[in-house]
Design a protein around this motif. Structure first.
Motif, PDB file in Angstrom:
ATOM      1  N   ARG A   6       0.644  -1.343   0.345  1.00 33.38           N
ATOM      2  CA  ARG A   6      -0.340   0.103  -0.391  1.00 33.38           C
ATOM      3  C   ARG A   6       1.085   1.103   0.231  1.00 33.38           C
ATOM      4  NH1 ARG A   6      -1.195  -1.132   5.963  1.00 33.38           N
ATOM      5  NH2 ARG A   6       0.378   0.637   6.773  1.00 33.38           N
ATOM      6  N   LYS A   7       0.000   2.553  -1.236  1.00 29.82           N
ATOM      7  CA  LYS A   7       1.002   3.567  -0.863  1.00 29.82           C
ATOM      8  C   LYS A   7       0.305   4.907   0.091  1.00 29.82           C
ATOM      9  CE  LYS A   7       2.466   4.806  -4.500  1.00 29.82           C
ATOM     10  NZ  LYS A   7       2.083   4.851  -5.812  1.00 29.82           N
ATOM     11  N   SER A   8       0.847   5.651   0.322  1.00 27.00           N
ATOM     12  CA  SER A   8       0.664   6.153   1.266  1.00 27.00           C
ATOM     13  C   SER A   8      -0.448   7.451   0.759  1.00 27.00           C
ATOM     14  CB  SER A   8       1.500   7.106   1.806  1.00 27.00           C
ATOM     15  OG  SER A   8       0.763   8.812   2.246  1.00 27.00           O
ATOM     16  N   SER A   9      -1.168   7.671   1.024  1.00 32.23           N
ATOM     17  CA  SER A   9      -2.158   8.730   0.127  1.00 32.23           C
ATOM     18  C   SER A   9      -1.810  10.156  -0.370  1.00 32.23           C
ATOM     19  CB  SER A   9      -3.904   9.258   0.659  1.00 32.23           C
ATOM     20  OG  SER A   9      -3.835   9.423   2.152  1.00 32.23           O
ATOM     21  N   ARG A  10      -0.789  10.163   0.610  1.00 32.48           N
ATOM     22  CA  ARG A  10      -0.203  11.037   0.751  1.00 32.48           C
ATOM     23  C   ARG A  10       0.642  11.930  -0.490  1.00 32.48           C
ATOM     24  NH1 ARG A  10       1.278  14.579   5.959  1.00 32.48           N
ATOM     25  NH2 ARG A  10      -0.967  14.054   7.148  1.00 32.48           N
ATOM     26  N   SER A  11       0.599   9.946  -1.271  1.00 29.00           N
ATOM     27  CA  SER A  11       2.113  10.242  -2.393  1.00 29.00           C
ATOM     28  C   SER A  11       1.618  10.832  -3.619  1.00 29.00           C
ATOM     29  CB  SER A  11       2.378   8.760  -2.070  1.00 29.00           C
ATOM     30  OG  SER A  11       1.363   8.534  -2.878  1.00 29.00           O
ATOM     31  N   GLN A  12       0.235  11.059  -3.643  1.00 29.13           N
ATOM     32  CA  GLN A  12      -0.245  11.843  -4.652  1.00 29.13           C
ATOM     33  C   GLN A  12      -0.697  13.158  -4.813  1.00 29.13           C
ATOM     34  OE1 GLN A  12      -1.453   9.544  -6.776  1.00 29.13           O
ATOM     35  NE2 GLN A  12      -1.126   7.511  -5.385  1.00 29.13           N
ATOM     36  N   GLN A  13      -0.540  13.608  -3.390  1.00 30.16           N
ATOM     37  CA  GLN A  13      -0.105  14.564  -3.488  1.00 30.16           C
ATOM     38  C   GLN A  13       0.712  15.615  -3.740  1.00 30.16           C
ATOM     39  OE1 GLN A  13      -1.496  15.400   0.197  1.00 30.16           O
ATOM     40  NE2 GLN A  13      -3.649  14.858   0.631  1.00 30.16           N
ATOM     41  N   GLY A  14       0.718  16.707  -4.182  1.00 34.40           N
ATOM     42  CA  GLY A  14       2.097  17.867  -4.761  1.00 34.40           C
ATOM     43  C   GLY A  14       3.009  17.622  -6.036  1.00 34.40           C
ATOM     44  N   GLY A  15       2.570  15.851  -6.158  1.00 32.95           N
ATOM     45  CA  GLY A  15       3.768  15.924  -7.717  1.00 32.95           C
ATOM     46  C   GLY A  15       5.163  14.945  -7.154  1.00 32.95           C
ATOM     47  N   GLN A  16       5.199  14.898  -5.736  1.00 36.03           N
ATOM     48  CA  GLN A  16       6.908  14.499  -5.361  1.00 36.03           C
ATOM     49  C   GLN A  16       7.207  13.700  -5.746  1.00 36.03           C
ATOM     50  OE1 GLN A  16       8.621  16.896  -3.132  1.00 36.03           O
ATOM     51  NE2 GLN A  16       7.485  18.320  -2.866  1.00 36.03           N
ATOM     52  N   GLY A  17       6.208  12.788  -6.181  1.00 32.69           N
ATOM     53  CA  GLY A  17       6.819  11.988  -6.820  1.00 32.69           C
ATOM     54  C   GLY A  17       7.650  10.199  -6.036  1.00 32.69           C
ATOM     55  N   GLU A  18       8.394  11.348  -5.103  1.00 35.38           N
ATOM     56  CA  GLU A  18       8.845  10.374  -3.398  1.00 35.38           C
ATOM     57  C   GLU A  18       8.408   9.782  -2.796  1.00 35.38           C
ATOM     58  OE1 GLU A  18      11.591  13.209  -1.761  1.00 35.38           O
ATOM     59  OE2 GLU A  18      12.063  14.239  -3.684  1.00 35.38           O
ATOM     60  N   CYS A  19       7.804   8.410  -2.698  1.00 39.15           N
ATOM     61  CA  CYS A  19       7.382   7.740  -1.778  1.00 39.15           C
ATOM     62  C   CYS A  19       8.224   6.684  -1.515  1.00 39.15           C
ATOM     63  CB  CYS A  19       5.780   7.334  -2.562  1.00 39.15           C
ATOM     64  SG  CYS A  19       4.374   7.132  -1.019  1.00 39.15           S
ATOM     65  N   VAL A  20       7.236   5.777  -0.047  1.00 36.10           N
ATOM     66  CA  VAL A  20       7.229   4.376  -0.467  1.00 36.10           C
ATOM     67  C   VAL A  20       6.432   3.597  -0.427  1.00 36.10           C
ATOM     68  CG1 VAL A  20       9.423   4.999   1.076  1.00 36.10           C
ATOM     69  CG2 VAL A  20       7.527   4.544   1.924  1.00 36.10           C
ATOM     70  N   GLU A  21       6.299   2.346  -0.325  1.00 37.96           N
ATOM     71  CA  GLU A  21       4.873   1.030  -0.077  1.00 37.96           C
ATOM     72  C   GLU A  21       5.833   0.619   0.856  1.00 37.96           C
ATOM     73  OE1 GLU A  21       3.171   1.057  -4.710  1.00 37.96           O
ATOM     74  OE2 GLU A  21       5.421  -0.192  -3.882  1.00 37.96           O
ATOM     75  N   VAL A  22       4.420   0.621   1.964  1.00 35.82           N
ATOM     76  CA  VAL A  22       4.831  -0.730   3.029  1.00 35.82           C
ATOM     77  C   VAL A  22       3.423  -1.499   2.609  1.00 35.82           C
ATOM     78  CG1 VAL A  22       4.338  -0.959   5.120  1.00 35.82           C
ATOM     79  CG2 VAL A  22       5.065   1.084   4.338  1.00 35.82           C
ATOM     80  N   SER A  23       4.178  -3.018   3.188  1.00 35.62           N
ATOM     81  CA  SER A  23       3.413  -4.340   3.496  1.00 35.62           C
ATOM     82  C   SER A  23       3.576  -4.396   5.006  1.00 35.62           C
ATOM     83  CB  SER A  23       3.888  -5.280   2.343  1.00 35.62           C
ATOM     84  OG  SER A  23       2.851  -6.717   2.659  1.00 35.62           O
ATOM     85  N   THR A  24       2.450  -4.782   5.837  1.00 34.41           N
ATOM     86  CA  THR A  24       2.147  -5.223   7.349  1.00 34.41           C
ATOM     87  C   THR A  24       1.313  -6.746   7.330  1.00 34.41           C
ATOM     88  OG1 THR A  24       0.626  -3.867   7.347  1.00 34.41           O
ATOM     89  CG2 THR A  24       2.435  -3.097   8.202  1.00 34.41           C
ATOM     90  N   ASN A  25       1.635  -7.290   5.786  1.00 33.02           N
ATOM     91  CA  ASN A  25       1.049  -8.612   6.054  1.00 33.02           C
ATOM     92  C   ASN A  25       1.583  -9.533   6.400  1.00 33.02           C
ATOM     93  OD1 ASN A  25       1.191  -8.485   3.526  1.00 33.02           O
ATOM     94  ND2 ASN A  25      -0.106  -9.482   2.594  1.00 33.02           N
ATOM     95  N   THR A  26       2.657  -9.248   6.227  1.00 33.55           N
ATOM     96  CA  THR A  26       3.850 -10.418   6.732  1.00 33.55           C
ATOM     97  C   THR A  26       3.996 -10.462   7.672  1.00 33.55           C
ATOM     98  OG1 THR A  26       4.917  -8.768   6.157  1.00 33.55           O
ATOM     99  CG2 THR A  26       4.659 -10.375   3.972  1.00 33.55           C
ATOM    100  N   ALA A  27       4.290 -11.752   8.571  1.00 29.11           N
ATOM    101  CA  ALA A  27       4.557 -12.528  10.159  1.00 29.11           C
ATOM    102  C   ALA A  27       5.573 -11.703   9.954  1.00 29.11           C
ATOM    103  CB  ALA A  27       4.449 -14.005  10.537  1.00 29.11           C
ATOM    104  N   ASP A  28       5.140 -11.191  11.932  1.00 30.70           N
ATOM    105  CA  ASP A  28       6.659 -10.216  12.337  1.00 30.70           C
ATOM    106  C   ASP A  28       7.876  -9.250  11.668  1.00 30.70           C
ATOM    107  OD1 ASP A  28       5.778 -12.469  14.456  1.00 30.70           O
ATOM    108  OD2 ASP A  28       7.484 -13.828  13.221  1.00 30.70           O
ATOM    109  N   VAL A  29       7.419  -9.057  10.958  1.00 27.82           N
ATOM    110  CA  VAL A  29       7.773  -8.495  10.053  1.00 27.82           C
ATOM    111  C   VAL A  29       7.018  -6.817   9.388  1.00 27.82           C
ATOM    112  CG1 VAL A  29       9.888  -9.289   9.497  1.00 27.82           C
ATOM    113  CG2 VAL A  29       8.475  -9.283   7.661  1.00 27.82           C
TER     114      VAL A  29
END
Length: 64
Positions: A6-29
């Protein structure tokens, strides 16, 4: 298990193009990757490592 990114909803604002994606559906990490280069790999952080990274980011350690 399929990793769900998933990507932050803020990544679409301002055209920065700098964003990370995160996954939290993995065990322990939490997985983190560059949304501009998803095939380049990812970080796998436990809760302590993620908390430390967040503290450093908030403190401005990685500001350019």
């Amino acid at each position: 298990m399929t990793v769900q990114w998933r990507k932050s909803s803020r990544s679409q604002q301002g055209g920065q193009g700098e964003c990370v994606e995160v996954s939290t559906n993995t065990a322990d990490v939490t997985l983190i990757r560059d949304s501009r280069a998803p095939a380049s790999g990812h970080l796998a952080l436990g809760s302590r490592e993620l908390a430390g990274l967040m503290r450093e980011i908030k403190a401005g350690r990685y500001d350019g």
